[in-house]
Scaffold this active site. Structure first.
Site, PDB file in Angstrom:
ATOM      1  N   LYS A  39       7.865  -1.473  -1.079  1.00 16.73           N
ATOM      2  CA  LYS A  39       8.833  -1.900  -0.065  1.00 16.73           C
ATOM      3  C   LYS A  39       8.103  -2.429   1.162  1.00 16.73           C
ATOM      4  CE  LYS A  39       9.270   2.691   2.025  1.00 16.73           C
ATOM      5  NZ  LYS A  39      10.199   3.748   2.474  1.00 16.73           N
ATOM      6  N   ARG A 137      19.383  12.233   5.180  1.00 21.44           N
ATOM      7  CA  ARG A 137      19.487  10.796   5.379  1.00 21.44           C
ATOM      8  C   ARG A 137      20.558  10.300   4.412  1.00 21.44           C
ATOM      9  NH1 ARG A 137      13.862   7.564   5.238  1.00 21.44           N
ATOM     10  NH2 ARG A 137      13.970   8.183   3.042  1.00 21.44           N
ATOM     11  N   TYR A 274      -2.926 -10.421  31.892  1.00 25.97           N
ATOM     12  CA  TYR A 274      -1.720 -10.066  32.632  1.00 25.97           C
ATOM     13  C   TYR A 274      -1.870  -8.690  33.276  1.00 25.97           C
ATOM     14  CZ  TYR A 274       0.585 -13.826  29.996  1.00 25.97           C
ATOM     15  OH  TYR A 274       0.935 -15.025  29.454  1.00 25.97           O
ATOM     16  N   MET A 323       0.428 -12.008  23.772  1.00 22.46           N
ATOM     17  CA  MET A 323       1.224 -12.263  22.568  1.00 22.46           C
ATOM     18  C   MET A 323       0.374 -12.849  21.448  1.00 22.46           C
ATOM     19  SD  MET A 323       4.643 -14.604  22.075  1.00 22.46           S
ATOM     20  CE  MET A 323       5.712 -13.490  22.983  1.00 22.46           C
TER      21      MET A 323
END
EC number: 5.1.1.1
Length: 392
Positions: A39, A137, A274, A323
């Site tokens: 998954k 769950r 930054y 980023m």
């Protein structure tokens, strides 16, 4: 060989090592077979490549989180059984039938919806019943004081369902403290009790599986039909600092790489990135690197002395991770230059930086770090590249 000239940042996946890791798992679980959990794009490693490598290692059953992931495997010509561990909307039951998929039967109400659709369409839907022994769950409740026995047995009697298995899940199999260990063992007792109830009613429970990765490491050979490793066949655990009751020899299969895009020397007192959180105490040589938090390098690791490898040198990331880029202090290393390869996870010239190092600074688990490596980070299957070279 991987050609890196045109690459910005990338992940190298050593799928050949999966066979070794599967053997290490099988040493722990005896005759229990392995269901490969692929998954979330095989936890960021590449679902199709990992599935094919698992097949070569003898794995014949696969688990995914959702229908979309199962479709991807079928489109990749994976014909082995696939279990969808999560929820599939009833509007998509037709696809389950068409692609011969096994659906987790998540509750009694969900079982009735599956059965109703199957009868209306003159077919049977295949599935494994999910038992909730303490995760709280999804699944049929089967805990002290709350056991849905009648609903469970009625589900086995539904003519539109082909129930091929039963399973549950551990929430604290990674914790060896007495309370957690007792809780996990009691989950297995409840699981076994439910299976006996099903057998007494004249039904076959099908394939039984409950052990996740830490369930394999700490509870080993429990005599079930399958176990469900995810990270283990990738050669890592969720947290390297967590003690386990076994000592397998796993090989991590993922390396994360980037490039040096620029080298400059900044004066004493200059700041980096930054927020200006890093201030040079002396003239400092800075390398800009072609990876940032939009690639999966967590911004929270900024200014925590995270080190990366360049030409075998361990150098610290300084200033805030951006980023698309980050910066490293390479003072004292005159051999580092533009275009050099940066290793954020993996080995370079005999020195290794681990996935877990990033994870600890990010205050999370390796599962999240790996699945946060974004799609713009190209994945390269080293085994496939080697096979291509042999064919040339």
């Amino acid at each position: 060989m991987l050609k890196t000239d045109g690459l910005r940042c990338w992940a190298q996946i050593d799928t050949d090592a999966i066979a070794h890791n599967v053997k290490e798992i099988q040493k722990l679980v005896g005759d229990t077979k392995v269901m490969g959990i692929v998954k979330a794009n095989a936890y960021g490693h590449g679902a199709l490549a990992c599935t094919k490598a698992l097949q070569k290692a003898g794995v014949d059953y696969f688990g995914v989180a959702c229908l979309q992931e199962a479709i991807e495997l079928r489109e990749g010509n994976i014909k082995d059984p696939i279990l969808i561990l999560g929820y599939t909307p009833p509007t998509c039951f037709e696809i389950l039938d068409q692609l011969d998929l096994h659906q987790s039967i998540l509750s009694y109400d969900y079982a009735k919806k599956m059965n109703e659709w199957a009868l209306e369409n003159h077919t049977k839907l295949k599935g494994h019943v999910k038992l909730d022994t303490g995760m709280n769950r999804t699944g049929f409740l089967y805990q002290d004081g709350a056991k849905e026995k009648e609903e469970l047995l009625d589900t086995w009697n539904m003519p539109g369902l082909q129930i091929d298995g039963i399973f549950s899940h551990f929430p604290v199999s990674d914790d060896l403290e007495k309370d957690s260990a007792d809780f996990t063992r009691h989950q297995m007792d409840l699981f076994d009790e439910a299976i006996e109830e099903i057998k007494k009613a004249g039904y076959h429970p099908g394939l039984r599986h409950i052990q996740n990765s830490y369930g394999i490491l700490n509870y080993q050979d429990r005599g079930y039909d399958y176990c469900r490793p995810g990270l283990l066949y990738m050669g890592v655990t969720s947290d390297d600092s967590v003690p386990v009751l076994s000592n397998p020899d796993f090989i991590p299969i993922l390396s994360l790489k980037a490039k040096v895009s620029m080298v400059k020397t900044i004066p004493q007192g200059a700041t980096v990135s930054y927020g200006r959180h890093f201030k040079a105490k002396k003239p400092t040589k800075i390398a800009s690197l072609t990876i940032g938090y939009a690639d999966g390098l967590p911004r929270i690791c900024s200014n925590q002395d995270l080190k990366v490898l360049i030409r075998g040198h361990l150098v610290p990331i300084v200033g805030n991770i951006c980023m698309d880029q980050c910066m490293a202090d390479i003072s004292g290393f005159d051999d580092i230059k533009e275009g050099d390869i940066v290793t954020l996870i993996g080995e370079d010239q005999g020195t290794t930086v681990t996935l877990d190092t990033i994870t600890r600074l990010a205050h999370t688990i390796n599962n999240e770090t790996l699945t946060s490596i974004t799609s713009r980070v190209e994945r390269f299957d080293l085994a496939a590249l080697n096979d291509q070279e042999k064919d040339i």
